[in-house]
Design a protein around this motif. Structure first.
Motif, mmCIF file in Angstrom:
data_model
loop_
_atom_site.group_PDB
_atom_site.id
_atom_site.type_symbol
_atom_site.label_atom_id
_atom_site.label_comp_id
_atom_site.label_asym_id
_atom_site.label_seq_id
_atom_site.Cartn_x
_atom_site.Cartn_y
_atom_site.Cartn_z
ATOM 1 N N THR A 58 0.856 -1.190 0.000
ATOM 2 C CA THR A 58 0.000 0.000 0.000
ATOM 3 C C THR A 58 0.891 1.238 0.000
ATOM 4 O O THR A 58 2.088 1.152 0.275
ATOM 5 C CB THR A 58 -0.923 0.038 1.238
ATOM 6 N N ASP A 59 0.290 2.384 -0.291
ATOM 7 C CA ASP A 59 1.059 3.625 -0.292
ATOM 8 C C ASP A 59 1.588 3.965 1.095
ATOM 9 O O ASP A 59 2.597 4.657 1.237
ATOM 10 C CB ASP A 59 0.188 4.781 -0.809
ATOM 11 N N ALA A 60 0.904 3.457 2.141
ATOM 12 C CA ALA A 60 1.309 3.761 3.511
ATOM 13 C C ALA A 60 2.272 2.727 4.086
ATOM 14 O O ALA A 60 2.651 2.800 5.248
ATOM 15 C CB ALA A 60 0.073 3.873 4.412
ATOM 16 N N GLY A 61 2.654 1.734 3.270
ATOM 17 C CA GLY A 61 3.546 0.681 3.759
ATOM 18 C C GLY A 61 2.904 -0.684 3.616
ATOM 19 O O GLY A 61 1.852 -0.834 2.988
ATOM 20 N N LEU A 62 3.528 -1.692 4.191
ATOM 21 C CA LEU A 62 3.012 -3.050 4.119
ATOM 22 C C LEU A 62 1.792 -3.215 5.014
ATOM 23 O O LEU A 62 1.818 -2.816 6.180
ATOM 24 C CB LEU A 62 4.094 -4.056 4.542
ATOM 25 N N ASN A 63 0.728 -3.811 4.466
ATOM 26 C CA ASN A 63 -0.472 -4.098 5.252
ATOM 27 C C ASN A 63 -0.328 -5.511 5.820
ATOM 28 O O ASN A 63 -0.620 -6.497 5.148
ATOM 29 C CB ASN A 63 -1.716 -3.990 4.376
ATOM 30 N N LEU A 64 0.114 -5.603 7.063
ATOM 31 C CA LEU A 64 0.365 -6.902 7.691
ATOM 32 C C LEU A 64 -0.743 -7.256 8.672
ATOM 33 O O LEU A 64 -0.489 -7.599 9.831
ATOM 34 C CB LEU A 64 1.725 -6.891 8.403
ATOM 35 N N CYS A 65 -2.001 -7.179 8.191
ATOM 36 C CA CYS A 65 -3.101 -7.653 9.023
ATOM 37 C C CYS A 65 -2.997 -9.167 9.153
ATOM 38 O O CYS A 65 -2.212 -9.825 8.448
ATOM 39 C CB CYS A 65 -4.444 -7.257 8.420
ATOM 40 N N LEU A 66 -3.783 -9.745 10.049
ATOM 41 C CA LEU A 66 -3.682 -11.179 10.335
ATOM 42 C C LEU A 66 -3.893 -12.019 9.070
ATOM 43 O O LEU A 66 -3.129 -12.952 8.795
ATOM 44 C CB LEU A 66 -4.710 -11.568 11.402
ATOM 45 N N THR A 120 12.954 -1.076 6.197
ATOM 46 C CA THR A 120 14.250 -0.823 5.571
ATOM 47 C C THR A 120 14.733 -2.133 4.959
ATOM 48 O O THR A 120 14.214 -3.201 5.300
ATOM 49 C CB THR A 120 15.266 -0.339 6.616
ATOM 50 N N PRO A 121 15.707 -2.075 4.070
ATOM 51 C CA PRO A 121 16.223 -3.334 3.492
ATOM 52 C C PRO A 121 16.700 -4.317 4.555
ATOM 53 O O PRO A 121 16.524 -5.536 4.390
ATOM 54 C CB PRO A 121 17.385 -2.855 2.616
ATOM 55 N N TYR A 122 17.281 -3.844 5.647
ATOM 56 C CA TYR A 122 17.768 -4.746 6.690
ATOM 57 C C TYR A 122 16.607 -5.416 7.427
ATOM 58 O O TYR A 122 16.663 -6.615 7.744
ATOM 59 C CB TYR A 122 18.653 -3.974 7.676
ATOM 60 N N VAL A 123 15.557 -4.647 7.699
ATOM 61 C CA VAL A 123 14.389 -5.225 8.356
ATOM 62 C C VAL A 123 13.713 -6.222 7.432
ATOM 63 O O VAL A 123 13.218 -7.266 7.877
ATOM 64 C CB VAL A 123 13.403 -4.117 8.793
ATOM 65 N N GLU A 124 13.695 -5.934 6.129
ATOM 66 C CA GLU A 124 13.104 -6.870 5.173
ATOM 67 C C GLU A 124 13.887 -8.190 5.140
ATOM 68 O O GLU A 124 13.297 -9.262 4.985
ATOM 69 C CB GLU A 124 13.067 -6.238 3.783
ATOM 70 N N ILE A 125 15.213 -8.120 5.294
ATOM 71 C CA ILE A 125 16.018 -9.346 5.387
ATOM 72 C C ILE A 125 15.609 -10.148 6.616
ATOM 73 O O ILE A 125 15.435 -11.376 6.554
ATOM 74 C CB ILE A 125 17.520 -8.996 5.445
ATOM 75 N N HIS A 126 15.427 -9.453 7.740
ATOM 76 C CA HIS A 126 14.996 -10.114 8.974
ATOM 77 C C HIS A 126 13.634 -10.777 8.791
ATOM 78 O O HIS A 126 13.434 -11.933 9.197
ATOM 79 C CB HIS A 126 14.942 -9.092 10.115
ATOM 80 N N ILE A 127 12.700 -10.071 8.162
ATOM 81 C CA ILE A 127 11.357 -10.615 7.936
ATOM 82 C C ILE A 127 11.419 -11.840 7.029
ATOM 83 O O ILE A 127 10.753 -12.850 7.270
ATOM 84 C CB ILE A 127 10.430 -9.536 7.337
ATOM 85 N N MET A 128 12.238 -11.780 5.975
ATOM 86 C CA MET A 128 12.345 -12.910 5.045
ATOM 87 C C MET A 128 12.951 -14.133 5.733
ATOM 88 O O MET A 128 12.473 -15.260 5.541
ATOM 89 C CB MET A 128 13.194 -12.515 3.839
ATOM 90 N N SER A 193 19.663 -11.707 13.158
ATOM 91 C CA SER A 193 19.440 -10.468 12.414
ATOM 92 C C SER A 193 18.572 -9.499 13.202
ATOM 93 O O SER A 193 18.737 -8.275 13.096
ATOM 94 C CB SER A 193 18.796 -10.779 11.059
ATOM 95 N N GLY A 194 17.637 -10.032 14.006
ATOM 96 C CA GLY A 194 16.830 -9.162 14.851
ATOM 97 C C GLY A 194 17.674 -8.428 15.872
ATOM 98 O O GLY A 194 17.462 -7.238 16.149
ATOM 99 N N LEU A 195 18.642 -9.127 16.450
ATOM 100 C CA LEU A 195 19.550 -8.490 17.412
ATOM 101 C C LEU A 195 20.379 -7.396 16.750
ATOM 102 O O LEU A 195 20.697 -6.373 17.369
ATOM 103 C CB LEU A 195 20.479 -9.538 18.030
ATOM 104 N N ILE A 196 20.711 -7.601 15.468
ATOM 105 C CA ILE A 196 21.582 -6.652 14.772
ATOM 106 C C ILE A 196 20.787 -5.488 14.184
ATOM 107 O O ILE A 196 21.173 -4.315 14.334
ATOM 108 C CB ILE A 196 22.355 -7.374 13.656
ATOM 109 N N PHE A 197 19.666 -5.790 13.519
ATOM 110 C CA PHE A 197 18.972 -4.785 12.721
ATOM 111 C C PHE A 197 17.871 -4.041 13.477
ATOM 112 O O PHE A 197 17.516 -2.927 13.104
ATOM 113 C CB PHE A 197 18.366 -5.420 11.468
ATOM 114 N N LEU A 198 17.292 -4.664 14.502
ATOM 115 C CA LEU A 198 16.226 -4.002 15.246
ATOM 116 C C LEU A 198 16.816 -3.244 16.416
ATOM 117 O O LEU A 198 17.780 -3.690 17.048
ATOM 118 C CB LEU A 198 15.197 -5.028 15.741
#
Length: 266
Positions: A58-66, A120-128, A193-198
């Protein structure tokens, strides 16, 4: 448009499920894979991905509803099983995974509200990494449950129906622990990655996810050590696999379920 695309994907998943059931009942089990269902399955995955691209972005970012989160996670599970089925006779497990994937996508089509997040690209790596770990361990849990049913049927000398079309129990067990190990690796990398990027992995809005994810990591670690050192298998392996996966489900989706469904909050 996303609703139409999503409904087409759901229909394709159900056609694939029916195709798998008919193929299994039509003749005796053979090492050859039924190619027809795999082709329709691939088409369903492609259409599902097209629907997800519209539902999530979405224009406001990722819609991560359940619903969106579940649909994305189960798409990855269905993809992994499809890839495994290209080389190994595991396609019959799709009769469990594909209806669940279709149901998750149906829920996502009704999910028009949700907290939008910018990444951010780093958070996206963590999510993936987290998504890959969840998918491998979810598929491992399904396979462990199928193996338990297979073992019970063989023990009672009544290997009938879909159980007849499963690979030998030894092969199933070998693939199970390979998938658990790969999922454990991705889970380890996601925590690292969570410890590093978050900024703070144990912030108030993340603490339950972090604690439950670490608990799941510990449980899968114990299972892998038990397998390596003591040859754990059967019901013990199923119990540890299920326990670890339940912790992951609560970590990734528990808060969304409470906030969005029970409390009706975003």
């Amino acid at each position: 448009m996303s609703t139409v695309i999503g409904l087409i994907a759901i229909a394709l998943y159900m056609v694939t499920t029916g195709y798998l059931i008919v193929s299994a009942r039509r003749g005796p089990p053979t090492p050859a894979q039924p190619r027809g269902p795999l082709v329709v399955w691939a088409l369903a995955l492609a259409v599902h991905l097209g629907a997800l691209s519209q539902l999530l972005a979405t224009d406001a970012g990722l819609n991560l509803c359940l619903g969106n989160a579940l649909a994305a996670a189960l798409w990855l599970v269905a993809l992994l099983l499809w890839l495994a089925a290209l080389r190994h006779p595991l396609a019959i497990m799709g009769v469990i995974v594909l209806p669940l994937t279709a149901l998750a996508l149906l829920v996502a089509l009704t999910c028009d509200e949700g907290r939008r997040i910018t990444t951010t690209p780093y958070v996206e790596i963590h999510i993936m990494l987290a998504a890959l770990g969840w998918a491998f361990l979810a598929l491992s849990t399904v396979q462990a449950a199928v193996m338990a049913a297979q073992h019970r049927a063989l023990h009672e000398h009544r290997a009938q129906g879909l159980v007849r079309h499963l690979p030998p129990l030894f092969s199933m067990e070998l693939w199970l622990f390979r998938m658990i190990f790969v999922g454990w690796v991705f889970l380890t990398l996601s925590l690292a990655s969570g410890l590093i990027f978050l900024e703070d992995l144990f912030a108030q809005h993340l603490v339950h996810k972090s604690v439950l994810s670490i608990l799941a990591w510990i449980m899968f670690s114990v299972l892998l050590i038990g397998r390596w050192r003591f040859g754990w298998r059967g019901s013990r392996a199923l119990a540890w696999t299920t326990g670890g996966f339940v912790s992951l489900v609560l970590a990734y989706f528990g808060s969304k379920l409470v906030l969005e469904v029970i409390l009706q909050r975003i």
